[in-house]
Design a protein around this motif. Structure first.
Motif, PDB file in Angstrom:
ATOM      1  N   PHE A  62      72.290 -61.031  30.861  1.00 26.49           N
ATOM      2  CA  PHE A  62      73.515 -61.499  31.555  1.00 26.49           C
ATOM      3  C   PHE A  62      73.289 -62.429  32.524  1.00 26.49           C
ATOM      4  O   PHE A  62      72.320 -62.518  33.341  1.00 26.49           O
ATOM      5  CB  PHE A  62      74.100 -60.206  32.222  1.00 26.49           C
ATOM      6  CG  PHE A  62      74.439 -58.873  31.164  1.00 26.49           C
ATOM      7  CD1 PHE A  62      74.710 -59.370  29.758  1.00 26.49           C
ATOM      8  CD2 PHE A  62      74.450 -57.753  31.405  1.00 26.49           C
ATOM      9  CE1 PHE A  62      74.995 -58.201  28.803  1.00 26.49           C
ATOM     10  CE2 PHE A  62      74.740 -56.717  30.689  1.00 26.49           C
ATOM     11  CZ  PHE A  62      74.973 -56.986  29.334  1.00 26.49           C
ATOM     12  N   GLU A  63      74.292 -63.385  32.711  1.00 25.32           N
ATOM     13  CA  GLU A  63      74.462 -64.083  33.813  1.00 25.32           C
ATOM     14  C   GLU A  63      75.573 -63.972  34.897  1.00 25.32           C
ATOM     15  O   GLU A  63      76.538 -64.128  34.116  1.00 25.32           O
ATOM     16  CB  GLU A  63      74.282 -65.583  33.226  1.00 25.32           C
ATOM     17  CG  GLU A  63      72.954 -66.117  32.470  1.00 25.32           C
ATOM     18  CD  GLU A  63      73.038 -67.521  31.957  1.00 25.32           C
ATOM     19  OE1 GLU A  63      73.750 -68.290  32.522  1.00 25.32           O
ATOM     20  OE2 GLU A  63      72.291 -67.453  30.719  1.00 25.32           O
ATOM     21  N   LEU A 251      81.332 -60.668  30.614  1.00 23.87           N
ATOM     22  CA  LEU A 251      80.922 -60.420  31.981  1.00 23.87           C
ATOM     23  C   LEU A 251      81.067 -61.845  32.707  1.00 23.87           C
ATOM     24  O   LEU A 251      81.361 -61.791  33.794  1.00 23.87           O
ATOM     25  CB  LEU A 251      79.452 -59.843  31.878  1.00 23.87           C
ATOM     26  CG  LEU A 251      78.825 -59.555  33.420  1.00 23.87           C
ATOM     27  CD1 LEU A 251      79.948 -58.748  34.252  1.00 23.87           C
ATOM     28  CD2 LEU A 251      77.549 -58.968  32.915  1.00 23.87           C
ATOM     29  N   GLU A 252      80.448 -62.604  31.896  1.00 27.40           N
ATOM     30  CA  GLU A 252      80.350 -64.227  32.651  1.00 27.40           C
ATOM     31  C   GLU A 252      81.700 -64.676  32.698  1.00 27.40           C
ATOM     32  O   GLU A 252      82.044 -65.280  33.688  1.00 27.40           O
ATOM     33  CB  GLU A 252      79.492 -64.889  31.778  1.00 27.40           C
ATOM     34  CG  GLU A 252      79.345 -66.413  32.591  1.00 27.40           C
ATOM     35  CD  GLU A 252      78.279 -67.336  32.034  1.00 27.40           C
ATOM     36  OE1 GLU A 252      78.506 -68.474  32.294  1.00 27.40           O
ATOM     37  OE2 GLU A 252      77.380 -67.012  31.016  1.00 27.40           O
ATOM     38  N   ASP A 253      82.653 -64.394  31.622  1.00 28.29           N
ATOM     39  CA  ASP A 253      84.236 -64.797  32.011  1.00 28.29           C
ATOM     40  C   ASP A 253      84.827 -64.362  33.085  1.00 28.29           C
ATOM     41  O   ASP A 253      85.488 -65.193  33.753  1.00 28.29           O
ATOM     42  CB  ASP A 253      84.825 -64.706  30.401  1.00 28.29           C
ATOM     43  CG  ASP A 253      84.464 -65.391  29.307  1.00 28.29           C
ATOM     44  OD1 ASP A 253      83.958 -66.502  29.397  1.00 28.29           O
ATOM     45  OD2 ASP A 253      84.591 -64.895  28.395  1.00 28.29           O
ATOM     46  N   MET A 254      84.606 -62.921  33.445  1.00 29.21           N
ATOM     47  CA  MET A 254      84.956 -62.302  34.473  1.00 29.21           C
ATOM     48  C   MET A 254      84.447 -63.011  35.563  1.00 29.21           C
ATOM     49  O   MET A 254      85.100 -63.187  36.763  1.00 29.21           O
ATOM     50  CB  MET A 254      84.732 -60.789  34.502  1.00 29.21           C
ATOM     51  CG  MET A 254      85.280 -60.052  35.709  1.00 29.21           C
ATOM     52  SD  MET A 254      84.773 -58.460  35.853  1.00 29.21           S
ATOM     53  CE  MET A 254      83.032 -58.846  36.277  1.00 29.21           C
ATOM     54  N   ASP A 255      83.225 -63.022  35.583  1.00 28.25           N
ATOM     55  CA  ASP A 255      82.343 -63.713  36.806  1.00 28.25           C
ATOM     56  C   ASP A 255      82.799 -65.008  37.356  1.00 28.25           C
ATOM     57  O   ASP A 255      82.971 -65.203  38.492  1.00 28.25           O
ATOM     58  CB  ASP A 255      80.832 -63.819  36.533  1.00 28.25           C
ATOM     59  CG  ASP A 255      79.979 -64.233  37.664  1.00 28.25           C
ATOM     60  OD1 ASP A 255      79.426 -63.376  38.493  1.00 28.25           O
ATOM     61  OD2 ASP A 255      79.772 -65.648  37.489  1.00 28.25           O
ATOM     62  N   PHE A 256      83.115 -65.647  36.317  1.00 24.44           N
ATOM     63  CA  PHE A 256      83.742 -67.000  36.804  1.00 24.44           C
ATOM     64  C   PHE A 256      85.146 -66.927  37.495  1.00 24.44           C
ATOM     65  O   PHE A 256      85.258 -67.616  38.539  1.00 24.44           O
ATOM     66  CB  PHE A 256      84.145 -67.802  35.445  1.00 24.44           C
ATOM     67  CG  PHE A 256      84.885 -69.332  35.613  1.00 24.44           C
ATOM     68  CD1 PHE A 256      84.335 -70.342  36.109  1.00 24.44           C
ATOM     69  CD2 PHE A 256      86.376 -69.550  35.425  1.00 24.44           C
ATOM     70  CE1 PHE A 256      84.684 -71.490  36.282  1.00 24.44           C
ATOM     71  CE2 PHE A 256      86.744 -70.633  35.854  1.00 24.44           C
ATOM     72  CZ  PHE A 256      85.934 -71.592  36.115  1.00 24.44           C
ATOM     73  N   THR A 257      86.039 -65.729  37.382  1.00 23.92           N
ATOM     74  CA  THR A 257      87.112 -65.626  38.235  1.00 23.92           C
ATOM     75  C   THR A 257      86.884 -65.352  39.286  1.00 23.92           C
ATOM     76  O   THR A 257      87.685 -65.674  40.459  1.00 23.92           O
ATOM     77  CB  THR A 257      88.260 -64.961  37.385  1.00 23.92           C
ATOM     78  OG1 THR A 257      87.598 -63.529  37.454  1.00 23.92           O
ATOM     79  CG2 THR A 257      88.351 -65.432  36.051  1.00 23.92           C
ATOM     80  N   ILE A 258      85.790 -64.604  39.707  1.00 24.38           N
ATOM     81  CA  ILE A 258      85.327 -64.256  41.019  1.00 24.38           C
ATOM     82  C   ILE A 258      84.879 -65.364  41.910  1.00 24.38           C
ATOM     83  O   ILE A 258      85.272 -65.705  42.923  1.00 24.38           O
ATOM     84  CB  ILE A 258      84.357 -63.033  40.797  1.00 24.38           C
ATOM     85  CG1 ILE A 258      84.683 -61.741  40.183  1.00 24.38           C
ATOM     86  CG2 ILE A 258      83.595 -62.889  42.314  1.00 24.38           C
ATOM     87  CD1 ILE A 258      83.741 -61.063  39.788  1.00 24.38           C
TER      88      ILE A 258
END
Length: 470
Positions: A62-63, A251-258
C-alpha cells in the motif's frame, strides 16, 4: 510498554483542570479540531509505518503519501487502540469518552438517546460548553445503530444516520469480497471531503472555531477505486501481506482526499490553530475473503500465508492486537513534527484530550473512562495518560465468541467467556501474541482477570451477569 499511573478520580479531575488552565493561558483564540476516522485500516496498512522499531509495521504494498505526510508533520502513537474490534462500538466510544463495555450494546440506545433525558457528554457538547461559538459537523459514516442522528448529539451539520450501505455501490453481499467497482468517487471519499472543506471555509470566513469529523467509508468492502489507481497496483509487485490491487487503490484514493484537507488547512491560514487527529475504527480483515468466524481466533501458525495485520495477530472482529491496535496520529500547535509516543492511548481518550486542548475549566464527568494525552503531545511523546484506572478494557459483543481483554502495563489478558479460557501475553516481547504465558504466569493472569471482572461489574452489572452465566 510503559505502565500508566493509577490516580484517584479527584486527582484525575484536578490534573485535568490544572492542565487546561495552562493550555488556556497560551491561547486567545479557540482551536479548531479535525478528526479523520478511517474504516478497517490495519495498523500495518500505511507506507510510513506506525512504529519505527518494527519494519513490518509498514505496508509491503500500500501507498499512503498523505497519511505519511500527516505523520511526519505530527506525532505517531505506536500503541494506539480502537475502542472495539468493529465499527459501531468504536464510534460510540469516541463520541462519549467511555469504553464499549460501559456503554453497553443492545442497551446503548435506551441509555444514550436524547429521548431518555440523557445528559451524557459528547465531543460537540463539550466544545460548545467551552465556547458557544463552536460549530460542529459530521460527514460520512455515522453508524451508531441506535436511531440517533448527529444533530441529536450536538452536531450542526451532517449526512444523517448513515451506515455502510450509504458508501456502497453493490446490491448483494454474496460477492462483496471479490467484486470491484470503478468510480470517480470511491467510497464517496471525495464528496465527503468536499463537504468538509466547504464547512471549514464557511466557519473560517465567519470567525467560528469548529470541530469537523470526516468518517470515511474506506477502506472497507465493497471495494471501489478509480481505474487509474487499480491499474497502478495491478502493475506493481505484490507484497506478502498486502497484495490486493483494488484494496490498495481504494486506500490511496481515500488518502488523496486527506491530502486535500491538509492543503486546505494550510491555504486557509489556520494550521497554527488547528489540531488534526487520524485513527482507524478497528483493524483490517485478516484475509480477503476473511476466514470463518471461529478460525479468526486460531494461532497465526495455522495459516499457510501471512495475515494482513502481521506482525500483529488476527484482525477485525477479535481482541487480539490485529483487531484493535490501529494507526493513530495527531498534528497541531505545540506538537513537534516527526515525533513518536509509545504511551498506550485509546479512542475514549480523545474527548478528554480535546477538553484540555480547548481550554476546558470545568470538571469532567466521573463516568468518563478516558484521560488526556494533551501533555504527551506537548512533550515530544513523553509522559503518561492520567486515567481513573491504570488499565485499558475491551469487550467484544458476540453471541458466538464473546471475549474481553485487559491491558495493564506490559501485559495483556484475554478472557473467552464461553470456554472460560484465559490467555496472557507480554506485548513488548511478543507483539504477535504467539506465546501464551498463562501456564507459567497463572497468578498474573488471574490478577488481571480479577481486575477485568471488577471493572465489568462496576460499569455494566447486566453485562457482567450475562458473561458470568456462560
Amino acid at each position: 510498554m510503559k505502565r500508566t499511573r493509577l490516580i484517584s478520580p479527584f486527582l484525575w479531575l484536578l490534573c485535568a483542570l490544572g492542565s487546561s488552565s495552562s493550555f488556556a493561558q497560551e491561547k486567545t483564540v479557540p482551536p479548531n479540531f479535525i478528526f479523520i476516522l478511517t474504516d478497517d485500516q490495519g495498523w500495518s496498512s500505511t507506507s510510513i509505518g506506525m512504529d519505527d522499531r518494527f519494519a513490518a509495521s509498514k505496508s509491503d504494498f500500500f501507498e499512503t503519501p498523505s497519511i505519511d505526510r500527516l505523520a511526519r508533520e505530527g506525532m505517531r502513537f505506536t500503541n494506539a487502540y480502537a475502542p472495539a474490534a468493529i465499527c459501531s462500538p468504536t464510534r460510540r466510544s469516541i463520541l462519549f469518552g467511555q469504553t464499549p463495555a460501559r456503554l453497553g450494546d443492545e442497551t446503548f440506545p435506551d441509555t444514550h438517546h436524547p429521548r431518555s433525558n440523557s445528559s451524557q457528554l459528547t465531543i460537540p457538547g463539550l466544545l460548545k460548553g467551552i465556547d458557544s461559538s463552536y460549530k460542529a459537523a459530521h460527514f460520512g459514516k455515522w453508524d451508531l445503530r441506535a436511531e440517533i442522528f448527529p444533530e441529536d448529539l450536538g452536531f450542526d451539520e451532517s449526512d444523517g444516520d448513515t451506515r455502510n450501505a450509504h458508501g456502497n455501490l453493490m446490491t448483494a453481499k454474496d460477492n462483496k469480497w471479490e467484486t470491484v467497482f470503478l468510480t470517480n468517487d470511491p467510497k464517496r471519499s471525495s464528496s465527503i471531503t468536499r463537504r468538509g472543506i466547504n464547512f471549514m471555509e464557511r466557519q473560517v470566513s465567519q470567525g467560528n472555531p469548529f470541530y469537523l469529523q470526516l468518517s470515511h467509508y474506506a477502506p472497507h468492502v465493497d471495494m471501489q477505486t478509480r481505474e487509474a489507481s487499480l491499474e497502478k497496483y495491478r502493475n506493481k509487485p505484490k507484497g506478502a501481506r498486502h497484495n490486493n490491487p483494488a484494496w490498495a487503490g481504494m486506500l490511496e484514493d481515500m488518502d488523496f482526499t486527506i491530502g486535500q484537507v491538509l492543503d486546505k488547512v494550510a491555504s486557509l491560514g489556520i494550521a497554527g490553530n488547528t489540531y488534526i487527529i487520524l485513527m482507524a475504527d478497528n483493524g483490517s480483515v485478516e484475509l480477503l475473503p476473511p476466514v470463518p468466524s471461529l478460525q479468526k481466533l486460531q494461532h497465526p501458525d495455522t495459516f499457510d500465508q501471512p495475515l494482513r495485520n502481521a506482525p500483529l495477530r488476527a484482525g477485525k472482529w477479535t481482541l487480539y492486537e490485529g483487531g484493535i491496535r490501529v494507526p493513530f496520529m495527531v498534528k497541531g500547535p505545540g506538537i513537534k513534527p516527526g515525533t513518536m509516543s509509545h504511551e498506550p492511548v485509546g479512542g475514549w481518550d480523545i474527548l478528554p484530550t480535546i477538553a484540555i486542548l480547548a481550554g476546558n475549566t470545568d470538571l469532567l464527568p466521573e463516568y468518563l473512562d478516558g484521560g488526556s494525552f494533551a501533555g504527551i503531545l506537548r512533550s515530544e511523546g513523553r509522559g503518561e495518560v492520567l486515567r481513573k484506572n491504570d488499565f485499558l478494557v475491551f469487550h467484544r459483543y458476540s453471541e458466538g465468541y464473546p471475549h474481553s481483554a485487559l491491558i495493564q502495563g506490559e501485559f495483556k489478558l484475554i478472557r473467552f467467556w464461553k470456554s472460560g479460557k484465559l490467555e496472557l501475553y507480554h506485548l513488548p516481547t511478543d507483539l504477535g501474541e504467539t506465546s501464551d504465558l498463562y501456564p507459567i504466569q497463572t497468578a498474573k493472569a488471574e490478577e488481571l482477570d480479577n481486575m477485568l471482572a471488577t471493572y465489568l461489574q462496576e460499569v455494566n452489572p447486566e453485562l457482567a451477569k450475562k458473561l458470568l452465566s456462560y
